[in-house]
Motif scaffolding. Sequence first.
Motif, PDB file in Angstrom:
ATOM      1  N   UNK A   1       9.647  44.087  44.807  1.00 11.10           N
ATOM      2  CA  UNK A   1       9.891  44.677  43.492  1.00 11.10           C
ATOM      3  C   UNK A   1      11.352  44.516  43.083  1.00 11.10           C
ATOM      4  N   UNK A   2      12.268  44.743  44.026  1.00 14.71           N
ATOM      5  CA  UNK A   2      13.696  44.572  43.731  1.00 14.71           C
ATOM      6  C   UNK A   2      13.999  43.116  43.386  1.00 14.71           C
ATOM      7  N   UNK A   3      13.371  42.164  44.087  1.00  9.69           N
ATOM      8  CA  UNK A   3      13.571  40.745  43.791  1.00  9.69           C
ATOM      9  C   UNK A   3      13.075  40.396  42.394  1.00  9.69           C
ATOM     10  N   UNK A   4      11.942  40.979  41.988  1.00 12.20           N
ATOM     11  CA  UNK A   4      11.436  40.733  40.643  1.00 12.20           C
ATOM     12  C   UNK A   4      12.392  41.264  39.580  1.00 12.20           C
TER      13      UNK A   4
ATOM     14  N   UNK B   1      14.093  50.589  48.083  1.00 14.37           N
ATOM     15  CA  UNK B   1      14.720  49.985  49.258  1.00 14.37           C
ATOM     16  C   UNK B   1      14.090  50.477  50.550  1.00 14.37           C
ATOM     17  N   UNK B   2      13.566  51.703  50.537  1.00 16.45           N
ATOM     18  CA  UNK B   2      12.969  52.281  51.738  1.00 16.45           C
ATOM     19  C   UNK B   2      11.484  51.969  51.878  1.00 16.45           C
ATOM     20  N   UNK B   3      10.893  51.286  50.893  1.00 15.60           N
ATOM     21  CA  UNK B   3       9.463  51.003  50.922  1.00 15.60           C
ATOM     22  C   UNK B   3       9.102  49.740  51.692  1.00 15.60           C
ATOM     23  N   UNK B   4      10.091  49.129  52.306  1.00 16.90           N
ATOM     24  CA  UNK B   4       9.807  47.949  53.120  1.00 16.90           C
ATOM     25  C   UNK B   4       9.608  46.695  52.292  1.00 16.90           C
ATOM     26  N   UNK B   5       8.632  45.873  52.694  1.00 17.98           N
ATOM     27  CA  UNK B   5       8.416  44.574  52.067  1.00 17.98           C
ATOM     28  C   UNK B   5       8.033  44.704  50.595  1.00 17.98           C
ATOM     29  N   UNK B   6       7.159  45.657  50.265  1.00 19.42           N
ATOM     30  CA  UNK B   6       6.749  45.828  48.871  1.00 19.42           C
ATOM     31  C   UNK B   6       7.933  46.230  47.995  1.00 19.42           C
TER      32      UNK B   6
END
Length: 438
Positions: free
Chosen positions: A109-112, A100-105
Motif C-alpha cells: 500500500x505504501x509503494x502504491x 508500516x506495521x501491517x507487514x507485506x500488505x
Amino acid sequence: MKKFISTVKNIFSIEDLRIRIVNTIGFLIVFRLGSYIVLPGVDPDQLEGSSEGIFGLIDTFLGGAFSNASIFGLGIMPYISASIVLQLLTVGVPYFQKLQKEGESGRKRINQITRVLTILITLAQGVGYITATIPKEAILVSQTLFMFSSLILLAAGTMFCMWLGEKITEKGIGNGISMLIMIGIISNLPGAILGEVVSKGTSGALLLIIEFFVLFFVVVGVVALTEATRRIPVQYAKQVVGGKVYGGQRQYIPIKVNASGVMPIIFAQSLMFVPALIAQIWSQDSDIANYIGSTFSNPTSWQYNLVFALMIILFTFFYTAITVNPEQIAEDMKRNGGFVPGVKPGAPTADFIDNIISRITLPGSILLALVAIMPAFAMIAGVGNQFAQFYGGTSLLIMVGVIMDTLRQIESYLLMRHYEGMMKSGNMKNNPSNYAVA
C-alpha cells in the motif's frame, strides 16, 4: 593480482551472478541512452548546457540529462522526493505508522501511494523544470503544446526510470535506484579527469599526481566513515524446545556512525541557495543584501562553508532521530529474548541505545560536514571545479555507499557457492550476515 583474477573468474563462473551482472549493465546502458534523447520540440543547439547551484547538483545526479532537456530530465529524483515524504509521514502520521506495521500488505500500500505521489511531484516539478531551464528560443512549437507533451513525457520518463531501478533490484545485483544515481555521477568523472589533465598540462604533471594522491586518501576516509559502526553486544537467553537448546549466544547490533547517509548534505545543500535568493529579491541596492548575495553565491567562502557545515550537523541529528528508533530496537530485542548485558530490558535498554546513538552521531556529523566542504578546499587549492566535486560531498558519498553495497551483494553470492570471498578473511567488514539485527 592473482587473487583478483581468481575472484573475477569465480564471479563469472556463477551463472546466476553472471546473468545478474549482465542484466544490470544492460539496464544501465538503457538509462544512459535515454539521458541523450531530447524532448520533442526542443532545439538542442539553443540549450544553455551546464547548470549551477541546486540545478547543477541535480544534473550531476542525472548524468547530464537535466541540462540536456532529456525525456529523463527529472530522472529518479521525484521518486526519491516521494519516498522521503512517505518516510517522514510514517514517523508522524498514525495511518502510515499502521501501514508500516501491517507487514507485506502495508508495504504494498505504501509503494502504491509512493508511485501516485511520484507522478504528482513529477508534474509539479516538470512545470518548474520547463519554465526555468529551457529557453523560450529553444522551443520550436507552441508553448501550450510543448508544455502538455513535455509533462507527459517527463512523467513517463520518471516512471520508466523507476521501473529500471526496480528491475535492477529484482533481476540485477540490487540497489537499483541508488545504482541509477551512481551511474549518473560516474558518467561525469571521465570528463572531469580529462579536463583536469588538459588544464594542468605537462608542466603541472607533479601537481596532478598530488591531486590524485590526495583524492585516494579522501576516498579511504569516506569509506571508513561509511562503514564505521558501534557494535552493541546482545545476549540471547537459552530456550529449551523439544529437548533442544536454542539461543544462548552473543551477537551484535551494528549502529552506524553515519546512520543518516547523504540526506543531511542534500537537505543542507537545498537550503544554501535560499539566502542568495532572498538577498536578490530583497534589494539590489542594499549593501547588506549585496554582501549576503555575493557571500552565499560563492561556495569557497568561509561564511558559506561554516553555515553549510552547521546545517549538516543539525540535519544529521534530525534525520538520525527520525530514522533510528531506540524504543523499537529495544522492544524487538525483548520480544526475541535478547538483552544487553548489564542493562535491564525495556525502557533502560532504549535509553542505553539512545545515549550511544547520541554520542556517535556528534563525531559522525562533524566528519560528514568535513566531507561535504572538502570540494571547497580542493577548489581553493587549485583543483578544477568539475573535478573538485569528487573530493567529497554528495557525489563521493553516494558512489562509495553504492559500490560497497554492491560488493556485499557479490560477496554473498561467492560465499553461498563456497568460493573464497573478495577479502582475504572471506568476509567483508560490516557484512550484514555477520550480525543479528533485533
